[in-house]
Motif scaffolding. Structure first.
Motif, PDB file in Angstrom:
ATOM      1  N   GLY A  80     -13.515  65.619  71.694  1.00  0.00           N
ATOM      2  CA  GLY A  80     -13.645  64.567  70.696  1.00  0.00           C
ATOM      3  C   GLY A  80     -12.816  64.932  69.481  1.00  0.00           C
ATOM      4  O   GLY A  80     -12.679  66.112  69.154  1.00  0.00           O
ATOM      5  N   CYS A  81     -12.241  63.941  68.839  1.00  0.00           N
ATOM      6  CA  CYS A  81     -11.438  64.184  67.644  1.00  0.00           C
ATOM      7  C   CYS A  81     -11.706  63.106  66.611  1.00  0.00           C
ATOM      8  O   CYS A  81     -11.722  61.921  66.936  1.00  0.00           O
ATOM      9  N   VAL A  82     -11.925  63.537  65.376  1.00  0.00           N
ATOM     10  CA  VAL A  82     -11.998  62.626  64.242  1.00  0.00           C
ATOM     11  C   VAL A  82     -10.869  63.025  63.308  1.00  0.00           C
ATOM     12  O   VAL A  82     -10.789  64.176  62.874  1.00  0.00           O
ATOM     13  N   GLN A  83      -9.999  62.064  63.009  1.00  0.00           N
ATOM     14  CA  GLN A  83      -8.908  62.322  62.075  1.00  0.00           C
ATOM     15  C   GLN A  83      -9.256  61.740  60.717  1.00  0.00           C
ATOM     16  O   GLN A  83      -9.462  60.539  60.581  1.00  0.00           O
ATOM     17  N   PHE A  84      -9.331  62.611  59.745  1.00  0.00           N
ATOM     18  CA  PHE A  84      -9.496  62.226  58.347  1.00  0.00           C
ATOM     19  C   PHE A  84      -8.094  61.991  57.772  1.00  0.00           C
ATOM     20  O   PHE A  84      -7.129  62.607  58.216  1.00  0.00           O
TER      21      PHE A  84
END
Length: 188
Positions: A50-54
């Protein structure tokens, strides 16, 4: 010809494994790239990523496009409004950071993920858009086998101390200083 003496496998005999907190920081290029390389390796081992890009916002990056081709293996969420120096709206940036962090918290609670990447979270912490201690506590409460990678310049000292692995990227040379802009497939 002399043969090398056999040596003990440094991995053998270790008791179990644990999820690592990995921090890629520094002024040089390659923090996100290193994290995405780790994701590629994890996918090769059939791990869920999973990846969350800020922050990065509206850019259509190669990594996001590749993740879209693997929906059963990768969840990729880009939640930034763009670079903070472009938005010029601190209140909006704080709200966006909080919304992205809520997604991170959701993923941290999901044991299906073996690898989570929180891209540019260090920048959010450095700008004080989120409280460092709140983030560290949540990272420490993740499932025991979940690896978390946090990228971005300006990693706070408390996060560095909490991490299992910290790598600082140092710029030696960069084509931007020679007038070359970011290039698709290499920089994004």
């Amino acid at each position: 010809m002399t043969q090398k003496a056999p040596r003990e496998n440094p991995i053998s005999g270790k008791a179990g494994q644990k999820g690592l907190l990995i921090v890629y920081t520094g002024e040089g290029k390659g923090k996100s790239t290193a994290a995405f390389g780790l994701a590629f390796r994890a996918l090769g081992r059939d791990l869920r990523v999973g990846c969350v890009q800020f922050i990065k916002g509206q850019w259509k990056t190669g990594e996001e496009q590749m993740a879209a081709r693997l929906p059963e293996r990768v969840d990729w969420v880009c939640m930034g409004d763009g670079f903070t120096w472009e938005t010029q709206n601190e209140e909006q940036d704080r709200a966006t950071a909080r919304k992205a962090w809520a997604k991170c918290l959701e993923m941290l609670k999901e044991p299906a993920y073996q690898v989570l990447i929180f891209d540019e979270l260090n920048c959010v912490l450095d700008f004080e858009f989120l409280p460092v201690q709140e983030v560290i506590e949540a990272l420490q409460e993740r499932p025991a086998q979940t690896h978390v990678v946090v990228t971005g310049r300006g990693a706070p000292q408390a996060l560095i101390e909490a991490a299992d692995v910290v790598t600082e990227m140092k710029e030696i040379k960069h084509p931007y200083k020679q007038g070359f802009l970011a290039q698709p497939g290499v920089d994004y």
